[in-house]
Design a protein around this motif. Structure first.
Motif, PDB file in Angstrom:
ATOM      1  N   GLY A 266      -8.927  30.496  93.278  1.00  0.00           N
ATOM      2  CA  GLY A 266      -7.547  30.074  93.062  1.00  0.00           C
ATOM      3  C   GLY A 266      -6.777  31.091  92.243  1.00  0.00           C
ATOM      4  N   PRO A 267      -5.464  31.082  92.317  1.00  0.00           N
ATOM      5  CA  PRO A 267      -4.656  32.022  91.523  1.00  0.00           C
ATOM      6  C   PRO A 267      -4.787  31.735  90.034  1.00  0.00           C
ATOM      7  CG  PRO A 267      -3.259  30.362  92.522  1.00  0.00           C
ATOM      8  CD  PRO A 267      -4.630  30.163  93.105  1.00  0.00           C
TER       9      PRO A 267
ATOM     10  N   VAL B 101      -2.279  34.624  74.076  1.00  0.00           N
ATOM     11  CA  VAL B 101      -2.533  34.877  75.495  1.00  0.00           C
ATOM     12  C   VAL B 101      -2.787  33.522  76.141  1.00  0.00           C
ATOM     13  CG1 VAL B 101      -3.942  36.072  77.198  1.00  0.00           C
ATOM     14  CG2 VAL B 101      -3.621  37.081  74.915  1.00  0.00           C
ATOM     15  N   THR B 102      -1.880  33.110  77.011  1.00  0.00           N
ATOM     16  CA  THR B 102      -2.021  31.836  77.701  1.00  0.00           C
ATOM     17  C   THR B 102      -2.658  32.080  79.064  1.00  0.00           C
ATOM     18  OG1 THR B 102      -0.058  30.968  76.595  1.00  0.00           O
ATOM     19  CG2 THR B 102      -0.810  29.812  78.568  1.00  0.00           C
ATOM     20  N   VAL B 103      -3.736  31.370  79.331  1.00  0.00           N
ATOM     21  CA  VAL B 103      -4.493  31.575  80.567  1.00  0.00           C
ATOM     22  C   VAL B 103      -4.440  30.318  81.412  1.00  0.00           C
ATOM     23  CG1 VAL B 103      -6.711  32.269  81.547  1.00  0.00           C
ATOM     24  CG2 VAL B 103      -6.057  33.077  79.268  1.00  0.00           C
ATOM     25  N   THR B 104      -4.059  30.470  82.694  1.00  0.00           N
ATOM     26  CA  THR B 104      -4.080  29.364  83.638  1.00  0.00           C
ATOM     27  C   THR B 104      -4.980  29.728  84.812  1.00  0.00           C
ATOM     28  OG1 THR B 104      -2.198  30.147  84.946  1.00  0.00           O
ATOM     29  CG2 THR B 104      -1.706  28.768  83.039  1.00  0.00           C
ATOM     30  N   GLY B 105      -5.514  28.728  85.485  1.00  0.00           N
ATOM     31  CA  GLY B 105      -6.387  28.951  86.628  1.00  0.00           C
ATOM     32  C   GLY B 105      -7.403  27.839  86.739  1.00  0.00           C
ATOM     33  N   VAL B 106      -8.279  27.927  87.743  1.00  0.00           N
ATOM     34  CA  VAL B 106      -9.301  26.901  87.945  1.00  0.00           C
ATOM     35  C   VAL B 106     -10.656  27.555  88.158  1.00  0.00           C
ATOM     36  CG1 VAL B 106      -7.741  25.156  88.894  1.00  0.00           C
ATOM     37  CG2 VAL B 106      -8.792  26.816  90.435  1.00  0.00           C
TER      38      VAL B 106
ATOM     39  N   PHE C 116     -12.339  31.614  89.131  1.00  0.00           N
ATOM     40  CA  PHE C 116     -11.286  32.570  88.831  1.00  0.00           C
ATOM     41  C   PHE C 116     -11.373  33.759  89.793  1.00  0.00           C
ATOM     42  CE2 PHE C 116     -12.069  30.993  84.296  1.00  0.00           C
ATOM     43  CZ  PHE C 116     -11.038  30.064  84.354  1.00  0.00           C
ATOM     44  N   PRO C 117     -10.245  34.354  90.165  1.00  0.00           N
ATOM     45  CA  PRO C 117     -10.241  35.473  91.108  1.00  0.00           C
ATOM     46  C   PRO C 117     -10.421  36.828  90.434  1.00  0.00           C
ATOM     47  CG  PRO C 117      -7.996  34.856  90.644  1.00  0.00           C
ATOM     48  CD  PRO C 117      -8.867  33.909  89.840  1.00  0.00           C
ATOM     49  N   ILE C 118     -10.989  36.835  89.228  1.00  0.00           N
ATOM     50  CA  ILE C 118     -11.178  38.071  88.477  1.00  0.00           C
ATOM     51  C   ILE C 118     -12.482  37.957  87.704  1.00  0.00           C
ATOM     52  CG2 ILE C 118      -9.802  37.118  86.573  1.00  0.00           C
ATOM     53  CD1 ILE C 118      -8.894  39.915  85.847  1.00  0.00           C
TER      54      ILE C 118
END
Length: 206
Positions: A89-90, A100-105, A140-142
């Protein structure tokens, strides 16, 4: 020929075939269970589906699947090993106001916690704000190491920036004081993800 001899002939031909098929099914099931046990011994945390001598593994982070596939392929009895990839997911990392705010699944809380701890070690004192979620079958895509590098380089300059990551695309945006700092950030991203993957929407104050 009467019906009775015909029936006996049919039985004589089909019963051994049925017995043989049943025996092969039992044998195949035993082989599959043995292979699954061997794979679990080498990779305790993965899920394993076995089809004959071919295995499909999953249930781990996307960044670990390549190595896990190699390990599974080397397990005794395995002919071919493939992976069940999680949905990527993005995600977004927003660098602003000393945090640093991090969003994702991602698929498991432990994966998320490890990821956030790792980038926190490179945040140069900025607070990590966790807005990620745990959703089964996602990730996560990273990779963690790539995220650590991104956080390390961007938190060394004070301006607000955003890095948005999705499969095959990394966008960086923000306004930095000069072109040297802008290129320092963009160069790191291009080295990590490939020049064709990075979308540069940064600007300078000059």
């Amino acid at each position: 020929m009467s019906r009775f001899p015909r029936r006996w002939l049919w039985a004589a031909l089909t019963v051994p075939a049925v017995i043989t098929a049943a025996g092969l099914a039992v044998l195949t099931g035993g082989i599959e269970r043995e292979i699954a046990a061997n794979v679990h011994a080498a990779l305790p945390e993965v899920t394993v589906d076995v089809h004959g001598r071919d295995v499909v593994i999953g249930g781990i982070q996307a960044e670990r699947l390549g190595k896990a596939r190699e390990v599974a392929a080397g397990v005794e009895g395995v002919r071919e090993a493939t992976t069940r990839d999680p949905e990527l997911g993005p995600m977004r990392m927003i660098f602003a106001a000393g945090q640093v705010t991090v969003t994702g699944v991602t698929g498991q809380a432990a994966w998320r916690d490890g990821f956030l701890t790792a980038i926190g070690e490179q945040s140069h004192g900025r607070r990590i704000v966790d807005e990620t979620k745990t959703v089964a079958g996602t990730d996560f895509p990273i990779t963690t190491e790539a995220a650590r590098a991104v956080v390390s380089v961007i938190t060394q300059q004070p301006e607000d920036m955003t890095v948005a990551v999705e499969p095959g695309r990394v966008m960086v945006a923000g306004v930095v004081p000069d072109n040297a700092r802008r290129m320092a950030v963009v160069t790191v991203l291009r080295r990590l993800f490939g020049a064709d993957t990075v979308v540069d929407k940064t600007k300078t104050k000059e």
